[in-house]
Write a protein that holds these residues in place. Structure first.
Motif, PDB file in Angstrom:
ATOM      1  N   UNK A   1      39.883  36.271  37.128  1.00  0.00           N
ATOM      2  CA  UNK A   1      39.192  37.281  36.324  1.00  0.00           C
ATOM      3  C   UNK A   1      37.709  36.933  36.338  1.00  0.00           C
ATOM      4  N   UNK A   2      36.911  37.845  36.875  1.00  0.00           N
ATOM      5  CA  UNK A   2      35.460  37.644  36.994  1.00  0.00           C
ATOM      6  C   UNK A   2      35.119  36.347  37.729  1.00  0.00           C
ATOM      7  N   UNK A   3      35.915  36.075  38.783  1.00  0.00           N
ATOM      8  CA  UNK A   3      35.645  34.917  39.631  1.00  0.00           C
ATOM      9  C   UNK A   3      36.195  33.611  39.123  1.00  0.00           C
ATOM     10  N   UNK A   4      36.848  33.622  37.965  1.00  0.00           N
ATOM     11  CA  UNK A   4      37.386  32.383  37.390  1.00  0.00           C
ATOM     12  C   UNK A   4      38.923  32.421  37.421  1.00  0.00           C
ATOM     13  N   UNK A   5      39.529  31.391  38.030  1.00  0.00           N
ATOM     14  CA  UNK A   5      40.981  31.315  38.086  1.00  0.00           C
ATOM     15  C   UNK A   5      41.546  31.087  36.688  1.00  0.00           C
ATOM     16  N   UNK A   6      42.667  31.737  36.411  1.00  0.00           N
ATOM     17  CA  UNK A   6      43.282  31.674  35.088  1.00  0.00           C
ATOM     18  C   UNK A   6      44.567  30.857  35.165  1.00  0.00           C
ATOM     19  N   UNK A   7      44.683  29.861  34.296  1.00  0.00           N
ATOM     20  CA  UNK A   7      45.884  29.024  34.222  1.00  0.00           C
ATOM     21  C   UNK A   7      46.857  29.685  33.249  1.00  0.00           C
ATOM     22  N   UNK A   8      47.753  30.494  33.789  1.00  0.00           N
ATOM     23  CA  UNK A   8      48.652  31.305  32.953  1.00  0.00           C
ATOM     24  C   UNK A   8      49.950  30.547  32.663  1.00  0.00           C
ATOM     25  N   UNK A   9      49.901  29.665  31.698  1.00  0.00           N
ATOM     26  CA  UNK A   9      51.065  28.839  31.376  1.00  0.00           C
ATOM     27  C   UNK A   9      52.185  29.636  30.719  1.00  0.00           C
ATOM     28  N   UNK A  10      51.873  30.829  30.262  1.00  0.00           N
ATOM     29  CA  UNK A  10      52.888  31.662  29.613  1.00  0.00           C
ATOM     30  C   UNK A  10      53.782  32.393  30.622  1.00  0.00           C
ATOM     31  N   UNK A  11      53.431  32.356  31.915  1.00  0.00           N
ATOM     32  CA  UNK A  11      54.222  33.063  32.928  1.00  0.00           C
ATOM     33  C   UNK A  11      55.595  32.403  33.073  1.00  0.00           C
ATOM     34  N   UNK A  12      56.607  33.234  33.293  1.00  0.00           N
ATOM     35  CA  UNK A  12      57.991  32.773  33.420  1.00  0.00           C
ATOM     36  C   UNK A  12      58.107  31.685  34.481  1.00  0.00           C
ATOM     37  N   UNK A  13      58.815  30.608  34.147  1.00  0.00           N
ATOM     38  CA  UNK A  13      58.947  29.463  35.049  1.00  0.00           C
ATOM     39  C   UNK A  13      59.530  29.898  36.396  1.00  0.00           C
ATOM     40  N   UNK A  14      58.865  29.503  37.465  1.00  0.00           N
ATOM     41  CA  UNK A  14      59.330  29.840  38.808  1.00  0.00           C
ATOM     42  C   UNK A  14      58.729  31.117  39.362  1.00  0.00           C
TER      43      UNK A  14
END
Length: 264
Positions: A169-182
Motif C-alpha cells: 500500500x503506497x509502496x510499503x509492504x504490509x505484514x498481514x498477520x490476520x490472514x488465514x494460515x496457509x
C-alpha cells in the motif's frame, strides 16, 4: 345491659360488609396488576406480556437501526478473525461524526452497485420480516450486506504482490498477520489506485473470499463507496466462548499517506 348488647351486635354486623367490601376491592385491584385476581382473567396477563414483548422488540429495532446492530456471520470469508455463526456487534456511530474508515478496520457495508450489481427481487412482506430478524441478529444478513477488512482508502495505491508475496500500500509492504494460515495474500495480481470516497475491501480468508478483487472488471471496479458503510465491527457478542473486542491491527501503521511513498 340489653342496650349494650344490642350496640355490640350492631357494631359487629356493621364490620362485616366493610371487611367484605375491602377484600373485594383488593381482589379487583390485584386482578389488574397480576395478583391472584388474574386467575379468572388470563387475557389480562397475556395482553400485558404481549405489550411488554412488543415494546422490547421496538426498542431493540431502534437500537439496531441507529446505534448497535447484531450481525450474523454467514460464511468463512473472514476467518480466522470471524467464524461462521459469530454474532458481531456493529458500531453504527463509529463513522457518524466526521470519522472515516481507516485501513485495517473490519466493517459491514451495503455492497449494492459494488459487490452486487442487481439485487435479487423478493416478496416485500418476506423481505420486511427477514430484515427485522436480521437486524436483531436472528437471521442471516441481506444478500447485499458484507463484512470485510479495509485494505485501501481513497488515494491509496494497492498492489499485489511484491517480491516477497505481500500486498503493498503506497509502496510499503504490509505484514498481514490476520490472514488465514496457509493463504497467500492474493493469488490474483492487481495494481489499482482507490478513488477518493471509496474503499478497497478484502476478506481475511483470501482463498475463500469474494471481495474487491473479484469485481475489478465490473462497474465500480470493486470499490465500495464510503456512504455505503453500515458500521464498524467492534465486538463479537456471541457465542459466549467467542466474546471479544476486535482490536485495531498494527499492520498499516507504517503505510505512508497517498502520494508520499507510492511508486509508479
Amino acid at each position: 345491659m340489653d342496650t349494650e348488647a344490642q350496640h355490640e351486635k350492631r357494631d359487629r354486623s356493621s364490620d362485616t360488609p366493610t371487611g367484605t367490601e375491602e377484600r373485594s376491592r383488593f381482589s379487583r385491584s390485584a386482578g389488574l396488576f397480576g395478583g391472584p385476581g388474574t386467575a379468572g382473567r388470563p387475557w389480562l396477563s397475556w395482553r400485558r406480556t404481549g405489550l411488554l414483548g412488543l415494546l422490547c422488540a421496538v426498542f431493540l429495532l431502534l437500537l439496531s437501526t441507529f446505534v448497535l446492530q447484531p450481525f450474523l456471520i454467514p460464511s468463512g470469508s473472514m476467518e480466522p478473525t470471524l467464524r461462521v455463526g459469530d454474532r458481531l456487534l456493529v458500531n453504527k456511530l463509529a463513522y457518524r461524526f466526521g470519522t472515516v474508515p481507516e485501513r485495517g478496520d473490519v466493517i459491514v457495508f451495503d455492497g449494492t452497485d459494488s459487490f452486487v450489481q442487481e439485487p435479487a427481487q423478493e416478496n416485500p412482506v418476506t423481505g420486511l420480516l427477514h430484515g427485522a430478524a436480521a437486524a436483531l441478529g436472528l437471521a442471516e444478513p441481506a444478500e447485499t450486506d458484507f463484512v470485510k477488512r479495509v485494505v485501501g482508502v481513497g488515494g491509496d495505491r494497492v498492489v499485489c504482490c511484491d517480491k516477497g508475496g505481500r500486498v503493498e500500500v503506497n509502496g510499503r509492504a504490509v505484514d498481514e498477520r490476520y490472514v488465514y494460515a496457509g493463504d497467500a495474500p492474493s493469488r490474483v495480481p492487481f495494481d489499482i489506485v482507490v478513488p477518493e470516497g471509496t474503499l478497497w475491501m478484502m476478506g481475511d480468508h483470501r482463498s475463500n473470499s469474494r471481495d474487491s478483487r473479484d469485481h475489478l472488471g465490473e462497474p465500480g471496479g470493486g470499490m465500495v463507496p464510503v456512504e455505503r458503510v453500515i458500521g464498524r465491527a467492534d465486538w463479537i457478542g456471541w457465542p459466549m466462548g467467542r466474546w471479544s473486542v476486535l482490536e485495531p491491527t498494527e499492520a498499516f501503521r507504517d503505510v505512508p499517506r497517498p502520494g508520499n511513498g507510492a511508486h509508479g
